[in-house]
Motif scaffolding. Structure first.
Motif, short mmCIF file in Angstrom:
data_model
loop_
_atom_site.label_atom_id
_atom_site.label_comp_id
_atom_site.label_asym_id
_atom_site.label_seq_id
_atom_site.Cartn_x
_atom_site.Cartn_y
_atom_site.Cartn_z
N ARG A 169 -3.68 -17.51 -73.25
CA ARG A 169 -4.73 -17.08 -72.33
C ARG A 169 -4.16 -16.40 -71.09
O ARG A 169 -4.79 -15.51 -70.52
N ARG A 170 -2.95 -16.81 -70.71
CA ARG A 170 -2.34 -16.22 -69.51
C ARG A 170 -1.59 -14.94 -69.82
O ARG A 170 -1.67 -13.96 -69.07
N LEU A 171 -0.86 -14.92 -70.96
CA LEU A 171 0.01 -13.78 -71.27
C LEU A 171 -0.66 -12.72 -72.14
O LEU A 171 -0.18 -11.60 -72.20
N ARG A 172 -1.73 -13.09 -72.85
CA ARG A 172 -2.47 -12.19 -73.73
C ARG A 172 -1.55 -11.45 -74.71
O ARG A 172 -1.48 -10.22 -74.74
N PRO A 173 -0.82 -12.18 -75.55
CA PRO A 173 0.05 -11.53 -76.54
C PRO A 173 -0.78 -10.85 -77.62
O PRO A 173 -1.94 -11.19 -77.84
N ASP A 174 -0.18 -9.88 -78.30
CA ASP A 174 -0.86 -9.21 -79.41
C ASP A 174 -1.10 -10.18 -80.56
O ASP A 174 -2.14 -10.13 -81.22
N VAL A 175 -0.13 -11.07 -80.80
CA VAL A 175 -0.21 -12.01 -81.90
C VAL A 175 0.41 -13.34 -81.47
O VAL A 175 1.44 -13.35 -80.78
N LEU A 217 -9.55 -22.51 -80.56
CA LEU A 217 -9.75 -22.22 -79.15
C LEU A 217 -9.39 -20.79 -78.79
O LEU A 217 -9.94 -20.20 -77.86
N LEU A 218 -8.47 -20.21 -79.55
CA LEU A 218 -8.00 -18.85 -79.26
C LEU A 218 -8.73 -17.77 -80.05
O LEU A 218 -8.87 -16.64 -79.58
N ALA A 219 -9.18 -18.12 -81.27
CA ALA A 219 -9.71 -17.08 -82.15
C ALA A 219 -10.99 -17.46 -82.87
O ALA A 219 -11.44 -16.73 -83.75
N GLY A 220 -11.56 -18.60 -82.53
CA GLY A 220 -12.74 -19.08 -83.24
C GLY A 220 -14.00 -18.30 -82.93
O GLY A 220 -14.03 -17.43 -82.04
N VAL A 221 -15.05 -18.61 -83.67
CA VAL A 221 -16.34 -17.95 -83.49
C VAL A 221 -16.84 -18.17 -82.06
O VAL A 221 -16.83 -19.28 -81.54
N GLY A 222 -17.25 -17.09 -81.42
CA GLY A 222 -17.79 -17.19 -80.08
C GLY A 222 -16.78 -17.14 -78.96
O GLY A 222 -17.16 -17.12 -77.78
N VAL A 223 -15.48 -17.11 -79.30
CA VAL A 223 -14.46 -17.04 -78.26
C VAL A 223 -14.43 -15.63 -77.68
O VAL A 223 -14.26 -14.66 -78.42
N PRO A 224 -14.62 -15.48 -76.38
CA PRO A 224 -14.56 -14.14 -75.79
C PRO A 224 -13.13 -13.60 -75.80
O PRO A 224 -12.18 -14.32 -75.52
N ASP A 225 -13.00 -12.33 -76.16
CA ASP A 225 -11.69 -11.69 -76.21
C ASP A 225 -10.68 -12.52 -77.00
O ASP A 225 -9.65 -12.95 -76.48
N PRO A 226 -10.96 -12.77 -78.29
CA PRO A 226 -10.09 -13.64 -79.08
C PRO A 226 -8.69 -13.07 -79.27
O PRO A 226 -8.49 -11.85 -79.24
N VAL A 227 -7.74 -13.97 -79.49
CA VAL A 227 -6.34 -13.60 -79.73
C VAL A 227 -6.08 -13.68 -81.24
O VAL A 227 -6.57 -14.57 -81.92
#
Length: 213
Positions: free
Chosen positions: A41-47, A65-75
């Motif tokens: 969430r802090r570093l916003r890596p590509d993967v 928490l990072l990529a689930g349904v409804g997560v804004p701007d998922p990683v």
């Protein structure tokens, strides 16, 4: 890239391999899922290269928490695990991971997988796709109001079955004597018509609907 694995030797090895590539860079590494979520969430890596079994917070919940349904701007999350038939891996894919690989995969496959996920595509380890999804897809109900496969043309249905079999776009192109770009177009149409997110969901859909056995 962000590398998350509770085994220090594995974590260090991944970091060394990835950082040696001219087009890839590791921005962080950690040993538990809670730290992975915070760093991502802090570093916003590509993967995020994510292990499944970790302390504090496991890779499944971290992925959700990072990529689930409804997560804004998922990683984007690539699960890398030693367990090729572990139900937790399938749960991670359902939680939003863009794909998975085995830890004993060749280095080239790992690097290729990272690049594939980074580009926005999904990745499934071909050697375990059929066993893994076939074993657990029947437990999951399809999304509400998912369009039927009758919306697909015969050629699109053929491509869907090959995707579900774990074939890459280039392998499908060779099988059907088509260009790779044409296959990409077919896959894009399939995703749109069936309202699916990526190839992972295509595989689950195909098994759930009994389109492959």
């Amino acid at each position: 890239m962000l590398v998350c694995d509770d085994q220090a030797l594995v974590r260090t090895g991944f970091v060394t391999i990835i950082d040696a590539q001219p087009d890839l860079e590791v921005v962080g590494a950690c040993g538990d899922g809670r730290a992975a979520v915070d760093l991502a969430r802090r570093l916003r890596p590509d993967v995020v290269v994510m292990d499944v079994r970790m302390p504090v917070l496991d890779g499944i919940e971290a992925t959700r928490l990072l990529a689930g349904v409804g997560v804004p701007d998922p990683v984007k999350v690539l699960v890398v695990t030693t367990f090729n038939l572990d139900e937790h891996v399938y749960a991670a894919l359902r939680a939003g991971a863009s794909g998975f690989l085995l830890k004993d995969a060749p280095i080239e496959q790992l690097l290729g997988g990272i690049r594939t996920v980074s580009s926005g595509s999904a990745l499934l380890a071909p050697e375990v796709t059929r066993q893994l999804v076939g074993r657990y897809a029947s437990r999951i109900s399809p999304p509400d109001e998912t369009p039927q496969e009758s919306a697909l043309t015969p050629r699109e249905l053929e491509v869907l079955r090959l995707v579900a079999g774990g074939l890459s776009n280039s392998e499908i192109a060779a099988e059907l004597v088509l260009s790779v770009e044409t296959v990409k177009t077919y896959v894009s149409r399939i995703l749109t018509k069936l309202d699916l997110r990526d190839r992972v969901q295509v595989v689950v859909y195909a098994y759930r609907k009994g389109l492959v056995v």
